[in-house]
Design an enzyme around this catalytic site. Structure first.
Site, PDB file in Angstrom:
ATOM      1  N   LYS A   1       0.810  -1.232   0.000  1.00  0.00           N
ATOM      2  CA  LYS A   1       0.000   0.000   0.000  1.00  0.00           C
ATOM      3  C   LYS A   1       0.840   1.278   0.000  1.00  0.00           C
ATOM      4  O   LYS A   1       0.442   2.268  -0.589  1.00  0.00           O
ATOM      5  CB  LYS A   1      -0.968  -0.005   1.177  1.00  0.00           C
ATOM      6  CG  LYS A   1      -0.311   0.053   2.533  1.00  0.00           C
ATOM      7  CD  LYS A   1      -1.320  -0.225   3.648  1.00  0.00           C
ATOM      8  CE  LYS A   1      -0.660  -0.051   4.999  1.00  0.00           C
ATOM      9  NZ  LYS A   1      -1.402  -0.694   6.087  1.00  0.00           N
TER      10      LYS A   1
ATOM     11  N   ARG B   1      -7.669  -0.617  16.985  1.00  0.00           N
ATOM     12  CA  ARG B   1      -8.104  -0.316  15.635  1.00  0.00           C
ATOM     13  C   ARG B   1      -9.092  -1.436  15.292  1.00  0.00           C
ATOM     14  O   ARG B   1     -10.072  -1.597  16.016  1.00  0.00           O
ATOM     15  CB  ARG B   1      -6.927  -0.200  14.657  1.00  0.00           C
ATOM     16  CG  ARG B   1      -7.322   0.596  13.404  1.00  0.00           C
ATOM     17  CD  ARG B   1      -6.177   0.799  12.424  1.00  0.00           C
ATOM     18  NE  ARG B   1      -5.877  -0.417  11.677  1.00  0.00           N
ATOM     19  CZ  ARG B   1      -4.922  -0.483  10.739  1.00  0.00           C
ATOM     20  NH1 ARG B   1      -4.189   0.586  10.449  1.00  0.00           N
ATOM     21  NH2 ARG B   1      -4.689  -1.599  10.090  1.00  0.00           N
TER      22      ARG B   1
HETATM   23  C1  LIG Z   1      -0.474  -1.464   6.638  1.00  0.00           C
HETATM   24  C2  LIG Z   1      -0.781  -2.761   7.264  1.00  0.00           C
HETATM   25  C3  LIG Z   1       0.242  -3.692   7.497  1.00  0.00           C
HETATM   26  C4  LIG Z   1       1.696  -3.391   7.187  1.00  0.00           C
HETATM   27  O1  LIG Z   1       2.216  -2.526   8.151  1.00  0.00           O
HETATM   28  P1  LIG Z   1       3.806  -2.151   8.173  1.00  0.00           P
HETATM   29  O2  LIG Z   1       4.001  -1.482   9.473  1.00  0.00           O
HETATM   30  O3  LIG Z   1       4.032  -1.269   7.008  1.00  0.00           O
HETATM   31  O4  LIG Z   1       4.535  -3.439   8.068  1.00  0.00           O
HETATM   32  C5  LIG Z   1      -0.109  -4.911   8.055  1.00  0.00           C
HETATM   33  N1  LIG Z   1      -1.379  -5.200   8.398  1.00  0.00           N
HETATM   34  C6  LIG Z   1      -2.394  -4.331   8.187  1.00  0.00           C
HETATM   35  C7  LIG Z   1      -3.779  -4.724   8.581  1.00  0.00           C
HETATM   36  C8  LIG Z   1      -2.139  -3.084   7.634  1.00  0.00           C
HETATM   37  O5  LIG Z   1      -3.138  -2.221   7.434  1.00  0.00           O
END
Ligand SMILES: *Cc1c(COP(=O)(O)O)cnc(C)c1O
Length: 354
Positions: A36, A129
């Site tokens: 993302k 969250r």
């Molecule tokens: C963005 C996201 C990740 C990845 O997070 P990083 O800190 O960039 O490794 C993993 N799980 C979910 C649900 C996310 O939204």
């Protein structure tokens, strides 16, 4: 060549992915590549695949669409919107879920097109969250999910260090493993995936403290920036500069450091303050807050200091630089996570892979 541009070193991305995949492998964990932050730009996603990730994951269905031709399983990270249920079934093999209504909608769409869809049920371990918070609710949800056609509950997941900043520890992750055991016994099913978080869980691997049974991590920042996110430490043998922002200077002039006239508000409605350092050599660059905020960049030239920015301009103090910058010269910046996110999202920033 057009500027501003973001240059991505695909070999560095591949290398970082290899290091993290190997670290995960050693702990019987599947590394999932999270795309993302770079809007699932396909060449970068490909580099993650070459580096050994077992799956690609993104929070947005539009991004999964961009990488649909890369043949590797796809995971949707953000809880699905009911209004996009058909797209989710079409473009994601697995999605993270916490709402029964949504899972029912996914089931309906999956039946319609005759395709199975996998679900990881999200459990909130305290970061507040996404995820089901109360234990009783988890069991009642599992019971209902098991009755749905074309939906396969494949595991449990959690997300930490995102809203609440909660650090993954043996204690909270063991809770997830405990729940898995209870669900498996209660419903006589097998849960294959226990998805133990994001880049903030990496330190547990480095310290050998990851509880046995966590078998998947979803990794974004640790791959793109070589940094774990529980404590912000650099990960050994990884690159932190796979992404570079390069911008062009459009004005260089000596000017006073304090504006002349009555001070009202700046372009963003804030009242600015200034320190008098006398006459300084200032450079204006053709990039601005529409593309990126100044607190998300670090100039490669450490003699540059950033004075400020408006929508379309960065204003730099280059008085102390050894380099004799001229109009038309380029300035290089390293980027933070937020910086990669916003420049990759900006349609005004040219994306170049090397
Ligand atoms: C963005 C996201 C990740 C990845 O997070 P990083 O800190 O960039 O490794 C993993 N799980 C979910 C649900 C996310 O939204």
């Amino acid at each position: 060549m057009s500027y501003p541009r973001i240059e991505v070193d695909l070999n560095k991305i591949k290398h970082n992915t290899e290091i993290l995949s190997a670290l995960c492998d050693k702990n019987n964990i599947d590394a999932i590549g999270v795309t993302k932050v770079f809007c699932a730009y396909p060449p970068i996603a490909q580099a993650m695949v070459k580096g050994g990730v077992k799956m690609l994951a993104d929070s947005r269905i539009e991004n999964l669409e961009k990488i649909k031709d890369i043949s590797i399983p796809k995971l949707l990270l953000r809880l699905p919107m009911i209004s996009q249920a058909n797209k989710v079934v079409e473009l994601a093999d697995i999605s993270l879920n916490s709402e029964l209504e949504t899972i029912q909608a996914l089931s309906k769409e999956a039946i319609k097109v005759g395709k199975n869809h996998k679900i990881i049920l999200m459990v909130d371990l305290g970061d507040l969250r996404e995820g089901i918070f109360r234990e009783e609710d988890i069991y009642s949800n599992v019971e209902s999910i098991l009755k749905l056609s074309r939906i396969k509950l494949v595991g449990l997941g959690t997300n930490l260090t995102c809203y609440g900043g909660v650090i993954p520890r043996k204690e909270n992750l063991n809770k997830l493993l405990d729940l898995k055991k209870k669900i498996e016994e209660k419903f006589d099913i097998q849960l294959d995936i226990i998805s133990g978080g994001n880049s903030s869980s990496i330190y547990l691997l480095e310290n050998g403290e990851m509880p046995q049974g966590i078998n998947q991590l979803r990794l974004g920042e640790s791959i793109v920036l070589g940094r774990e996110t529980a404590f912000g430490e650099k990960i050994k043998d990884t690159y932190e500069d796979a992404f570079k922002l390069i911008v062009e200077i459009v004005e260089i002039k000596d000017k006073p450091s304090i504006p002349i006239g009555e001070i009202g508000m700046d372009a963003f409605g804030n009242k600015p303050t200034f320190e008098d350092k006398g006459i300084r050599k200032r450079a204006i660059c053709a990039v601005g807050r529409q593309d990126i905020d100044t607190d998300n960049v670090i100039p490669d030239d450490d003699k540059i200091s950033i004075l400020g920015a408006s929508s379309d301009h960065f204003i730099l103090d280059i008085t102390d630089c050894d380099n004799e910058y001229k109009v038309g010269d380029k300035v290089y910046f390293n980027l933070s996570y937020g910086g990669i996110l916003s420049t990759m999202t900006s349609e005004y920033v040219n994306k170049v892979c090397k």
